[in-house]
Motif scaffolding. Sequence first.
Motif, mmCIF file in Angstrom:
data_model
loop_
_atom_site.group_PDB
_atom_site.id
_atom_site.type_symbol
_atom_site.label_atom_id
_atom_site.label_comp_id
_atom_site.label_asym_id
_atom_site.label_seq_id
_atom_site.Cartn_x
_atom_site.Cartn_y
_atom_site.Cartn_z
ATOM 1 N N HIS A 1 -9.973 -20.694 -12.275
ATOM 2 C CA HIS A 1 -11.306 -20.801 -12.859
ATOM 3 C C HIS A 1 -11.942 -19.456 -13.164
ATOM 4 O O HIS A 1 -13.039 -19.404 -13.713
ATOM 5 C CB HIS A 1 -12.231 -21.611 -11.937
ATOM 6 C CG HIS A 1 -12.509 -20.963 -10.615
ATOM 7 N ND1 HIS A 1 -13.467 -20.002 -10.442
ATOM 8 C CD2 HIS A 1 -11.941 -21.155 -9.401
ATOM 9 C CE1 HIS A 1 -13.490 -19.618 -9.176
ATOM 10 N NE2 HIS A 1 -12.560 -20.299 -8.517
ATOM 11 N N SER A 2 -11.285 -18.364 -12.801
ATOM 12 C CA SER A 2 -11.834 -17.038 -13.065
ATOM 13 C C SER A 2 -10.745 -16.153 -13.644
ATOM 14 O O SER A 2 -9.628 -16.121 -13.123
ATOM 15 C CB SER A 2 -12.383 -16.430 -11.774
ATOM 16 O OG SER A 2 -12.900 -15.132 -11.990
ATOM 17 N N GLN B 1 -11.309 -17.854 -6.916
ATOM 18 C CA GLN B 1 -11.665 -16.452 -7.105
ATOM 19 C C GLN B 1 -11.864 -15.732 -5.783
ATOM 20 O O GLN B 1 -11.553 -14.559 -5.663
ATOM 21 C CB GLN B 1 -12.944 -16.363 -7.948
ATOM 22 C CG GLN B 1 -13.583 -14.983 -8.026
ATOM 23 C CD GLN B 1 -12.754 -13.983 -8.810
ATOM 24 O OE1 GLN B 1 -11.787 -14.363 -9.473
ATOM 25 N NE2 GLN B 1 -13.118 -12.711 -8.730
ATOM 26 N N ASN C 1 -8.335 -13.059 -6.473
ATOM 27 C CA ASN C 1 -9.258 -12.700 -7.548
ATOM 28 C C ASN C 1 -8.482 -12.207 -8.769
ATOM 29 O O ASN C 1 -7.290 -11.890 -8.688
ATOM 30 C CB ASN C 1 -10.279 -11.656 -7.082
ATOM 31 C CG ASN C 1 -9.644 -10.324 -6.744
ATOM 32 O OD1 ASN C 1 -8.999 -9.697 -7.575
ATOM 33 N ND2 ASN C 1 -9.827 -9.884 -5.495
#
Length: 289
Positions: free
Chosen positions: A35-36, A74, A107
């Motif tokens: 999602h990141s 993330q 991340n």
Amino acid sequence: KSGQIFESPRFEFTYEDNRFEWQQLSSEGFTINWHSGGPEFGEALLSAARNSVTSVQRVIPLAGPAEVEFFIYQDQSALLQTMQAAGYNWAAGHSDLSQDRIFLSINSSPSASLEVDRQIPHEMAHLMLFHALGKNRYEQLPKWLDEGIASNAELYSDPTYSQLIELTYAEGTLPSLFSLCENFPQNPSLARVAYAEADAFVAYLRSEYQVVGMGAIVDAYARNSDCMFALEDLLGKNLLQLESDWHQSQFDSQSMLPTDLNQVPWPGVLLALAALVIITWNRFSRRKS
């Protein structure tokens, strides 16, 4: 109050985290959800997932899974909220082995590549062991073996592990491998030592018995839950003897003392003591004269 038992029908449901706008890539049975970060990050994750099978197979001969799905968060806080909502308390990662799903926090920064190549092979090793052995036999594996194999599958192991076990060994606080058969300590600092020790001991077993031997070691433990003696028929040594061999290989052998007095070379010791007494007496006699 009547003592009767009523069993309801069984239901299954899938929990989907809709807090984020997920991106998805799939290839060769691997599905990546993140999602990141942009498409490049997703491609890097997918490539690492495909390559992780080979990384595990360098440690132990196992077949890759037919399908596996990754959910990449993330940060740890986002992952922890999801795990707690589903009834789990893992913060760094979790593998739902029966559902072929792996949840990780990585991340999307440029420096994340090391974590990608560390975490994904680690969790893939657990999944491949689970599929090869089945739930019951997989759960018989010693914790140090399961986690040691996973750590050895990582492309980049933690560089501080070696120094950590050297320090704890010198301090006399390195735990016995037998104490790590069932579980690792809950204390983060002690757990880190346990992971480092499992990583180093399995690396030693790999160097001694190679990939095929590692497969035989896993099979022996999957068939026999006796953590101390399961390897005796296969290797001719129990866990304590293997641990002693590893200590002599890993650490300064001059600092090791025999654990059995019968192993002390008494004739040589007595001769040395006799020579020392004679030399000391001769020096004393010359000074007196």
